[in-house]
Design a protein around this motif. Structure first.
Motif, PDB file in Angstrom:
ATOM      1  N   GLN A 148      64.368  17.502  61.136  1.00 38.63           N
ATOM      2  CA  GLN A 148      63.947  18.898  61.283  1.00 38.63           C
ATOM      3  C   GLN A 148      62.704  19.178  60.438  1.00 38.63           C
ATOM      4  O   GLN A 148      61.796  19.886  60.865  1.00 38.63           O
ATOM      5  CB  GLN A 148      65.089  19.839  60.890  1.00 38.63           C
ATOM      6  CG  GLN A 148      64.814  21.286  61.292  1.00 38.63           C
ATOM      7  CD  GLN A 148      66.083  22.100  61.379  1.00 38.63           C
ATOM      8  OE1 GLN A 148      67.166  21.575  61.555  1.00 38.63           O
ATOM      9  NE2 GLN A 148      65.952  23.406  61.272  1.00 38.63           N
ATOM     10  N   SER A 270      65.870  25.316  69.779  1.00 42.55           N
ATOM     11  CA  SER A 270      64.917  24.303  70.238  1.00 42.55           C
ATOM     12  C   SER A 270      65.616  22.962  70.416  1.00 42.55           C
ATOM     13  O   SER A 270      66.739  22.751  69.949  1.00 42.55           O
ATOM     14  CB  SER A 270      63.779  24.164  69.236  1.00 42.55           C
ATOM     15  OG  SER A 270      64.244  23.581  68.023  1.00 42.55           O
ATOM     16  N   THR A 271      64.916  22.042  71.078  1.00 44.79           N
ATOM     17  CA  THR A 271      65.463  20.696  71.279  1.00 44.79           C
ATOM     18  C   THR A 271      65.702  20.003  69.950  1.00 44.79           C
ATOM     19  O   THR A 271      66.714  19.308  69.764  1.00 44.79           O
ATOM     20  CB  THR A 271      64.501  19.858  72.142  1.00 44.79           C
ATOM     21  OG1 THR A 271      64.256  20.538  73.376  1.00 44.79           O
ATOM     22  CG2 THR A 271      65.081  18.489  72.429  1.00 44.79           C
ATOM     23  N   VAL A 272      64.778  20.197  69.005  1.00 45.47           N
ATOM     24  CA  VAL A 272      64.931  19.581  67.678  1.00 45.47           C
ATOM     25  C   VAL A 272      66.154  20.145  66.968  1.00 45.47           C
ATOM     26  O   VAL A 272      66.943  19.396  66.367  1.00 45.47           O
ATOM     27  CB  VAL A 272      63.667  19.817  66.823  1.00 45.47           C
ATOM     28  CG1 VAL A 272      63.876  19.306  65.398  1.00 45.47           C
ATOM     29  CG2 VAL A 272      62.465  19.128  67.459  1.00 45.47           C
ATOM     30  N   GLN A 273      66.330  21.456  67.039  1.00 42.44           N
ATOM     31  CA  GLN A 273      67.501  22.066  66.401  1.00 42.44           C
ATOM     32  C   GLN A 273      68.797  21.577  67.044  1.00 42.44           C
ATOM     33  O   GLN A 273      69.777  21.295  66.347  1.00 42.44           O
ATOM     34  CB  GLN A 273      67.414  23.588  66.497  1.00 42.44           C
ATOM     35  CG  GLN A 273      66.370  24.209  65.585  1.00 42.44           C
ATOM     36  CD  GLN A 273      66.256  25.702  65.816  1.00 42.44           C
ATOM     37  OE1 GLN A 273      66.108  26.157  66.961  1.00 42.44           O
ATOM     38  NE2 GLN A 273      66.335  26.474  64.749  1.00 42.44           N
ATOM     39  N   LEU A 274      68.799  21.466  68.371  1.00 42.95           N
ATOM     40  CA  LEU A 274      69.982  20.962  69.048  1.00 42.95           C
ATOM     41  C   LEU A 274      70.279  19.525  68.618  1.00 42.95           C
ATOM     42  O   LEU A 274      71.435  19.159  68.377  1.00 42.95           O
ATOM     43  CB  LEU A 274      69.792  21.021  70.565  1.00 42.95           C
ATOM     44  CG  LEU A 274      70.952  20.492  71.413  1.00 42.95           C
ATOM     45  CD1 LEU A 274      72.240  21.253  71.110  1.00 42.95           C
ATOM     46  CD2 LEU A 274      70.612  20.571  72.902  1.00 42.95           C
ATOM     47  N   GLY A 275      69.228  18.715  68.488  1.00 40.15           N
ATOM     48  CA  GLY A 275      69.406  17.347  68.003  1.00 40.15           C
ATOM     49  C   GLY A 275      69.977  17.329  66.594  1.00 40.15           C
ATOM     50  O   GLY A 275      70.828  16.485  66.261  1.00 40.15           O
ATOM     51  N   THR A 276      69.556  18.287  65.754  1.00 36.19           N
ATOM     52  CA  THR A 276      70.088  18.402  64.394  1.00 36.19           C
ATOM     53  C   THR A 276      71.586  18.685  64.435  1.00 36.19           C
ATOM     54  O   THR A 276      72.378  18.052  63.721  1.00 36.19           O
ATOM     55  CB  THR A 276      69.366  19.537  63.635  1.00 36.19           C
ATOM     56  OG1 THR A 276      67.975  19.244  63.553  1.00 36.19           O
ATOM     57  CG2 THR A 276      69.932  19.690  62.241  1.00 36.19           C
TER      58      THR A 276
END
Length: 303
Positions: A148, A270-276
């Protein structure tokens, strides 16, 4: 859990109490979102004051003054309780701020991270052994934060502050020989003078919303009751359930917050947050599996 000492109906009650506590905690964003226009600092002041007032009546009703008197007679031991009080106040204030600024997703992430922070603090501070799966789980949480930071260019500081403040609170709380209700009362009692001073300052500066707006004033008073009720339900669950069972139930709280953030407050994910979140959830799955595998076993246990 012995089938003789803990019959099935007591376990059922424990699950009901546990669900009540974690669902109430999970719905806290809906309550604190009602304080629109009231700074988080002022809400925190009233939460401390009215929690203390409500707990005076509750402790009296339940006849639980003995452990409190014993704790107050030993001022040298109150240092850790004061540390707990300051940490829980910091956690409460950050949480209210997160709701007011619509960072409930970050708050949810923080409470998902808390069990993994507890494992890390146990290893670093108490020198507890960390099982392999627990180490992987903590590593996944750290990787999520690094990703992140690298891809979004910012730390999820609300998540980290909530997780570490509550994790450190739990670390200190283990060293305080007080039950949940008595401990919370002594903590709010120690914070009460600071709360009253801050409230007086707000009034003199003309910044106080209490008791000007009747609706807001009632909500501020209600914050004390709202704080204590899930704690009582949790205490009822803790007396009847395994720690492993409570550990699984605790994920209900941040899960509800997660969906409230998305569906009610319409916070962007966001996609990054979902990945987190996916990394943290994977870490929690490994942590839970490790905790379940290492639970005490006995031939008298009724699964």
């Amino acid at each position: 859990m012995s089938a003789i000492s803990h019959p099935a109906h007591e376990t059922g009650k424990g699950v009901t109490f546990g669900l009540t506590a974690y669902i109430l905690w999970g719905c806290f964003p809906l309550f604190f979102a009602l304080f629109e226009g009231v700074p988080a600092f002022e809400v925190l002041i009233h939460r401390v004051i009215w929690s203390c007032v409500f707990l005076v009546g509750l402790v009296t009703l339940l006849g639980r003054w003995a452990p409190i008197h014993q704790a107050l007679r030993q001022p040298r031991r109150l240092g850790r309780v004061l540390g707990c009080a300051l940490l829980i106040a910091l956690n409460w204030g950050l949480y209210i701020y997160a709701v007011e600024t619509r960072h409930v997703l970050q708050a949810s992430l923080g409470y998902f991270m808390t069990p993994l922070v507890n494992v890390a603090l146990g290893m670093l501070v108490l020198r507890e052994a960390m099982h392999r799966l627990q180490a992987v789980a903590v590593g996944l949480a750290a990787l999520a934060i690094v990703i992140q930071l690298g891809l979004l260019g910012e730390l999820p500081w609300i998540s980290l502050a909530l997780a570490f403040s509550f994790g450190t609170y739990g670390l200190l709380r283990k060293q305080v020989p007080l039950d949940g209700l008595s401990g919370l009362f002594v903590e709010t009692l120690l914070l009460l003078p600071l709360g009253l001073l801050a409230l007086s300052w707000l009034g003199q500066a003309g910044l106080s919303h209490f008791p000007g707006d009747i609706e807001i004033s009632l909500l501020l008073v209600a914050s004390g009751v709202i704080t204590a009720l899930p704690l009582l339900a949790f205490a009822g669950a803790a007396r009847r359930l395994r720690l492993a069972t409570l550990g699984f139930l605790m994920y209900i709280n941040p899960t509800i917050q997660f969906f409230i953030a998305l569906l009610v407050f319409r916070e962007p994910l966001s996609t990054v947050q979902l990945g987190t979140f996916l990394l943290i959830w994977t870490g929690l799955a490994l942590y839970s599996w490790s905790a379940w595998q290492s639970r005490p076993r006995s031939p008298a246990v009724a699964e």
